[in-house]
Design a protein around this motif. Structure first.
Motif, PDB file in Angstrom:
ATOM      1  N   UNK A  22      33.006  40.786  44.736  1.00  0.00           N
ATOM      2  CA  UNK A  22      34.410  40.475  44.984  1.00  0.00           C
ATOM      3  C   UNK A  22      34.762  40.850  46.412  1.00  0.00           C
ATOM      4  N   UNK A  23      35.514  39.996  47.073  1.00  0.00           N
ATOM      5  CA  UNK A  23      36.010  40.295  48.413  1.00  0.00           C
ATOM      6  C   UNK A  23      37.527  40.445  48.326  1.00  0.00           C
ATOM      7  N   UNK A  24      38.058  41.443  49.028  1.00  0.00           N
ATOM      8  CA  UNK A  24      39.494  41.745  49.002  1.00  0.00           C
ATOM      9  C   UNK A  24      40.112  41.239  50.304  1.00  0.00           C
ATOM     10  N   UNK A  25      41.082  40.313  50.186  1.00  0.00           N
ATOM     11  CA  UNK A  25      41.733  39.714  51.349  1.00  0.00           C
ATOM     12  C   UNK A  25      43.226  40.006  51.321  1.00  0.00           C
ATOM     13  N   UNK A  26      43.857  39.848  52.473  1.00  0.00           N
ATOM     14  CA  UNK A  26      45.297  40.028  52.551  1.00  0.00           C
ATOM     15  C   UNK A  26      45.736  40.445  53.945  1.00  0.00           C
ATOM     16  N   UNK A  80      36.492  33.774  57.994  1.00  0.00           N
ATOM     17  CA  UNK A  80      36.918  33.763  56.596  1.00  0.00           C
ATOM     18  C   UNK A  80      35.879  33.050  55.736  1.00  0.00           C
ATOM     19  N   UNK A  81      35.363  31.948  56.233  1.00  0.00           N
ATOM     20  CA  UNK A  81      34.310  31.235  55.511  1.00  0.00           C
ATOM     21  C   UNK A  81      33.103  32.133  55.300  1.00  0.00           C
ATOM     22  N   UNK A  82      32.782  32.924  56.295  1.00  0.00           N
ATOM     23  CA  UNK A  82      31.608  33.789  56.219  1.00  0.00           C
ATOM     24  C   UNK A  82      31.777  34.861  55.151  1.00  0.00           C
ATOM     25  N   UNK A  83      32.980  35.439  55.035  1.00  0.00           N
ATOM     26  CA  UNK A  83      33.154  36.548  54.100  1.00  0.00           C
ATOM     27  C   UNK A  83      33.269  36.086  52.645  1.00  0.00           C
ATOM     28  N   UNK A  84      33.627  34.814  52.418  1.00  0.00           N
ATOM     29  CA  UNK A  84      33.806  34.365  51.029  1.00  0.00           C
ATOM     30  C   UNK A  84      32.639  33.529  50.508  1.00  0.00           C
ATOM     31  N   UNK A  85      31.647  33.211  51.356  1.00  0.00           N
ATOM     32  CA  UNK A  85      30.619  32.251  50.933  1.00  0.00           C
ATOM     33  C   UNK A  85      29.705  32.792  49.844  1.00  0.00           C
ATOM     34  N   UNK A  86      29.475  34.104  49.799  1.00  0.00           N
ATOM     35  CA  UNK A  86      28.526  34.651  48.826  1.00  0.00           C
ATOM     36  C   UNK A  86      29.193  35.478  47.731  1.00  0.00           C
ATOM     37  N   UNK A  87      30.503  35.352  47.577  1.00  0.00           N
ATOM     38  CA  UNK A  87      31.194  36.165  46.574  1.00  0.00           C
ATOM     39  C   UNK A  87      31.413  35.357  45.303  1.00  0.00           C
ATOM     40  N   UNK A  88      31.734  36.053  44.217  1.00  0.00           N
ATOM     41  CA  UNK A  88      32.000  35.407  42.931  1.00  0.00           C
ATOM     42  C   UNK A  88      33.488  35.244  42.661  1.00  0.00           C
ATOM     43  N   UNK A  89      34.314  36.079  43.299  1.00  0.00           N
ATOM     44  CA  UNK A  89      35.755  36.030  43.058  1.00  0.00           C
ATOM     45  C   UNK A  89      36.469  36.605  44.275  1.00  0.00           C
ATOM     46  N   UNK A  90      37.693  36.117  44.510  1.00  0.00           N
ATOM     47  CA  UNK A  90      38.518  36.594  45.628  1.00  0.00           C
ATOM     48  C   UNK A  90      39.705  37.365  45.054  1.00  0.00           C
ATOM     49  N   UNK A  91      39.892  38.581  45.531  1.00  0.00           N
ATOM     50  CA  UNK A  91      41.063  39.390  45.177  1.00  0.00           C
ATOM     51  C   UNK A  91      42.025  39.328  46.362  1.00  0.00           C
ATOM     52  N   UNK A  92      43.103  38.562  46.208  1.00  0.00           N
ATOM     53  CA  UNK A  92      44.051  38.318  47.295  1.00  0.00           C
ATOM     54  C   UNK A  92      45.278  39.203  47.102  1.00  0.00           C
ATOM     55  N   UNK A 117      36.952  25.096  50.106  1.00  0.00           N
ATOM     56  CA  UNK A 117      36.357  24.451  48.925  1.00  0.00           C
ATOM     57  C   UNK A 117      35.212  25.282  48.341  1.00  0.00           C
ATOM     58  N   UNK A 118      35.445  26.563  48.201  1.00  0.00           N
ATOM     59  CA  UNK A 118      34.399  27.434  47.652  1.00  0.00           C
ATOM     60  C   UNK A 118      34.303  27.327  46.137  1.00  0.00           C
ATOM     61  N   UNK A 119      35.399  26.926  45.490  1.00  0.00           N
ATOM     62  CA  UNK A 119      35.399  26.873  44.029  1.00  0.00           C
ATOM     63  C   UNK A 119      35.486  28.245  43.382  1.00  0.00           C
ATOM     64  N   UNK A 120      35.745  29.280  44.167  1.00  0.00           N
ATOM     65  CA  UNK A 120      35.801  30.635  43.626  1.00  0.00           C
ATOM     66  C   UNK A 120      37.170  30.909  42.999  1.00  0.00           C
ATOM     67  N   UNK A 121      37.225  31.598  41.848  1.00  0.00           N
ATOM     68  CA  UNK A 121      38.518  31.968  41.268  1.00  0.00           C
ATOM     69  C   UNK A 121      39.225  32.992  42.141  1.00  0.00           C
ATOM     70  N   UNK A 122      40.554  32.981  42.058  1.00  0.00           N
ATOM     71  CA  UNK A 122      41.379  33.896  42.865  1.00  0.00           C
ATOM     72  C   UNK A 122      42.253  34.711  41.930  1.00  0.00           C
ATOM     73  N   UNK A 123      42.280  36.017  42.160  1.00  0.00           N
ATOM     74  CA  UNK A 123      43.185  36.918  41.439  1.00  0.00           C
ATOM     75  C   UNK A 123      44.202  37.448  42.438  1.00  0.00           C
ATOM     76  N   UNK A 124      45.505  37.249  42.143  1.00  0.00           N
ATOM     77  CA  UNK A 124      46.566  37.783  43.007  1.00  0.00           C
ATOM     78  C   UNK A 124      46.916  39.193  42.566  1.00  0.00           C
ATOM     79  N   UNK A 125      47.053  40.090  43.538  1.00  0.00           N
ATOM     80  CA  UNK A 125      47.396  41.477  43.223  1.00  0.00           C
ATOM     81  C   UNK A 125      48.563  41.929  44.084  1.00  0.00           C
ATOM     82  N   UNK A 126      49.665  42.305  43.429  1.00  0.00           N
ATOM     83  CA  UNK A 126      50.803  42.863  44.135  1.00  0.00           C
ATOM     84  C   UNK A 126      50.657  44.378  44.234  1.00  0.00           C
ATOM     85  N   UNK A 127      50.375  44.874  45.416  1.00  0.00           N
ATOM     86  CA  UNK A 127      50.171  46.313  45.623  1.00  0.00           C
ATOM     87  C   UNK A 127      51.516  47.022  45.864  1.00  0.00           C
TER      88      UNK A 127
END
Length: 669
Positions: A22-26, A80-92, A117-127
């Motif tokens: 998982x990669x954490x973005x924001x 951004x493309x580089x950090x998400x290319x090998x992950x299974x899910x994005x935590x935004x 167009x990574x096709x990876x699922x995204x989970x939104x997190x309100x911190x």
């Protein structure tokens, strides 16, 4: 049917996810690093700008998480493309106390992720939930998030947490892992409350495989067999009654004779998803071999070896042909002998993600059709046999999509023997490949049309200069029914083929070659003769070859006939086989091609200059070998036998009599 909760982890899930990444973005300051630190049950009010990768212990299905933090200082899309290319899910992440960070989700983050167009699922997190805004601001945020969920369907879920108080932090990463192992996105459209198309296809196939008696309903016995296979436990009688009552109340046609029909089975699975129990559906789908992309896993065909030599092919077995015949006959319920192509495609799409015979490659394939838009059983099976010839792995998967049991996959195909081992006997393979060479306009395409019947597209309906393939069954009195594949090879394609051939080249896969010429054109015959010599020599002088004289509506000109006879006599070949496509007269051409491929005769391998030279070399080698053997034998006779016969001594010079010593009664001197 039972929920998947409480059942053990699936082996297939372990194989798919040894570790979920998982990669954490924001935006800067939204609390990404603090959230990651809080996952280890610690809170740092002044975390570093970017944490190193953090491994969280296994939670769901015994799968650990590897969490990667990111710096927010750069908004470069390449990075951004580089950090998400090998992950299974994005935590935004966004901060609930920063209205601008929510707007940035819509203006930047989500559009940029969609572009990739990574096709990876995204989970939104309100911190920073502990800094919750006032009621008015909270309502605005809620409306903004609802709009985001509607616009960006790749968002799996949205959740709020507080790293400072450790509130809901573990739940955040639970949903992150759930988005990897049991993703909602491929299965269910929550906005329209219906199954996604690929999910519906997969569940229809599951129903087919579980309906063992093929009566279009799952009986109590079949439901319990399904239940045990997926969840390791049968349904209790009262549970089964409850399931049938639940389905019957909503869709009466979903229950029949105390069993589940296909609509009832689909409704029941949709009901689980509507209630958020995606783990139940995924447990079913993975039990039947599906990946997260809802395609069949390669594990289902891992027992089949596709590593074959260039002169070997893979073919469908009788078992596979029987299955396909039954499948086709169900569509041809009126026994008309043909089924609309659109109906076949539609039926295949019920359980298959992609149509097997689509694309430019298949636009060139001709099979037997009673008339435009309809396919005969022979044409249907010809397509499958040719597909197995060129794409065996994909074809086997297509059979599984149609409802073949994956436990029987090794019985659906067979690998032919190497042709080199069969040359002294006859070819046992049932699909034979013939290359059809010839100059432009000599009649190659008409010959292919003749194989599949007059119902094939007319010459005017075929693209000029295009190389076609024709596939049909041919019956020989000697060798029974075989499938003949004719591949048209124009001058340009022939040049390319000869350049790339060699050991293991394209000609290794060919069983026979036909060289077509216009029976009224001496130049066309000269080109066919030249091409035949090149092809035969390149193939190593083992490829059976035939001349075919086309367009013989009238007898061949005497001069050309004489030239053909002289050429064939010199090459020790049979004379050209005459055909007339205009009159539909192909004689025994196709049967001859089959018989020549299966068991070549003395006049089927051309006596090319290269072959003659090789024969002379072999003859001289044999003579030299015989002379050498004779010399060795003569020398042996001279050295060992002659002295003994003459009594003149041994090879070492010792006198024979002395070697024997004194005779009986004699005395030594």
């Amino acid at each position: 049917m039972a929920d998947a909760k409480g059942t053990g982890p699936l082996d297939r899930e372990k194989l798919l996810y040894d570790t979920a990444k998982v990669v954490v973005l924001g935006d800067p300051g939204v609390g990404k690093s603090s959230l990651i630190a809080a996952a280890t049950e610690s809170f740092d009010p002044n975390p570093p700008p970017c944490l190193p990768p953090t491994r969280l212990p296994p939670q769901m299905e015994n799968v650990p998480l590897l969490v990667t933090d990111t710096s927010s200082r750069s908004e470069n899309s390449a990075s951004l493309r580089e950090v998400v290319k090998d992950v299974d899910v994005v935590l935004l992440c966004y901060a609930v106390d920063m209205m601008s960070s929510i707007q940035r989700l819509k203006d930047y983050w989500l559009p940029e992720l969609r572009k990739l167009e990574t096709g990876r699922p995204i989970v939104l997190c309100g911190c920073k939930m502990d800094n919750a805004p006032d009621e008015y601001s909270f309502e605005i945020q809620r409306l903004q998030l609802e709009e985001l969920l509607k616009e960006f369907r790749e968002i799996e879920t949205a959740i709020e947490c507080s790293a400072r108080t450790l509130s809901f932090v573990q739940e955040v990463f639970h949903f992150v892992l759930k988005a990897v192992i049991h993703p909602q996105l491929p299965l269910y459209d929550t906005m329209n409350q219906k199954l996604k198309p690929r999910c519906a296809q997969a569940l229809r196939r599951v129903f087919l495989l579980c309906d063992h008696d093929r009566d279009n309903r799952l009986s109590e016995r079949e439901i319990n067999a399904f239940q045990i296979a997926c969840f390791n436990t049968p349904l209790q009688p009262d549970e089964l009654v409850s399931v049938l009552e639940t389905v019957g109340e909503k869709i009466p046609h979903g229950v029949k004779d105390n069993g589940l029909t296909l609509p009832g089975f689909m409704f029941l699975n949709a009901l689980f998803m509507e209630r958020g129990r995606f783990e139940t559906s995924w447990q079913v789908l993975r039990r039947f071999g599906y990946t997260n992309e809802l395609t069949l896993s390669d594990e289902l065909i891992q027992e089949v070896s596709f590593d074959i030599s260039p002169d070997q092919t893979m073919e469908l077995t009788d078992r596979a042909i029987v299955f396909l015949t039954d499948w086709f006959n169900k569509l041809d319920s009126g026994k008309t002998g043909g089924v609309k192509e659109a109906k076949i495609v539609s039926e295949m799409e019920e359980t298959t993600p992609e149509h097997i015979w689509s694309g430019p490659e298949w636009d060139s394939v001709l099979v037997a059709n009673p008339h435009a838009g309809r396919v005969t059983l022979e044409g249907f099976l010809s397509n499958w046999r040719y597909s197995m010839l060129i794409h065996p792995k994909e074809t086997l998967k297509q059979l599984l999509y149609l409802g073949c049991d994956s436990q029987e996959v090794v019985d659906l195909c067979t690998t032919t023997k190497r042709r080199k081992l069969e040359r002294r006997e006859q070819l046992s393979r049932s699909v034979l490949q013939c290359l059809v060479f010839g100059s432009k306009g000599c009649g190659k395409t008409s010959l292919l049309r003749g194989l599949v019947g007059s119902s094939a597209p007319t010459a005017q309906g075929l693209e000029a200069g295009h190389n076609y393939v024709a596939v049909a069954s041919v019956t020989s009195p000697q060798f029974g029914e075989r499938t003949l594949v004719l591949k048209e090879v124009g001058p340009e394609a022939a040049s390319a083929l000869l350049k790339q051939d060699g050991e293991g080249g394209p000609l290794e896969a060919v069983d026979v070659a036909a060289f077509v010429f216009d029976g009224n054109d001496a130049k066309s015959f000269a080109e066919a003769q030249s091409l035949m010599l090149q092809v035969s020599t390149t193939a190593g002088d083992y490829l059976p070859c035939l001349f075919v004289a086309s367009k013989l509506d009238q007898p061949m000109a005497p001069d050309l006939k004489s030239d053909c006879a002289a050429c064939c006599a010199e090459l020790k070949m049979r004379e050209p086989l005459p055909i007339s496509a205009q009159n539909g007269e192909f004689g025994s051409l196709f049967r001859t091609l089959v018989e020549t491929a299966v068991r070549p005769g003395p006049k089927d391998i051309p006596e090319t200059p290269a072959r003659k030279a090789a024969k002379i070399r072999r003859l001289w080698m044999q003579r030299l070998l015989l002379a050498g053997v004779a010399g060795v034998v003569a020398l042996g006779v001279a050295v060992y036998v002659v002295p003994r016969m003459r009594g003149e001594g041994r090879p070492d010079g010792t006198d024979v009599a002395r070697a024997r010593g004194p005779g009986r009664g004699g005395r030594a001197r």
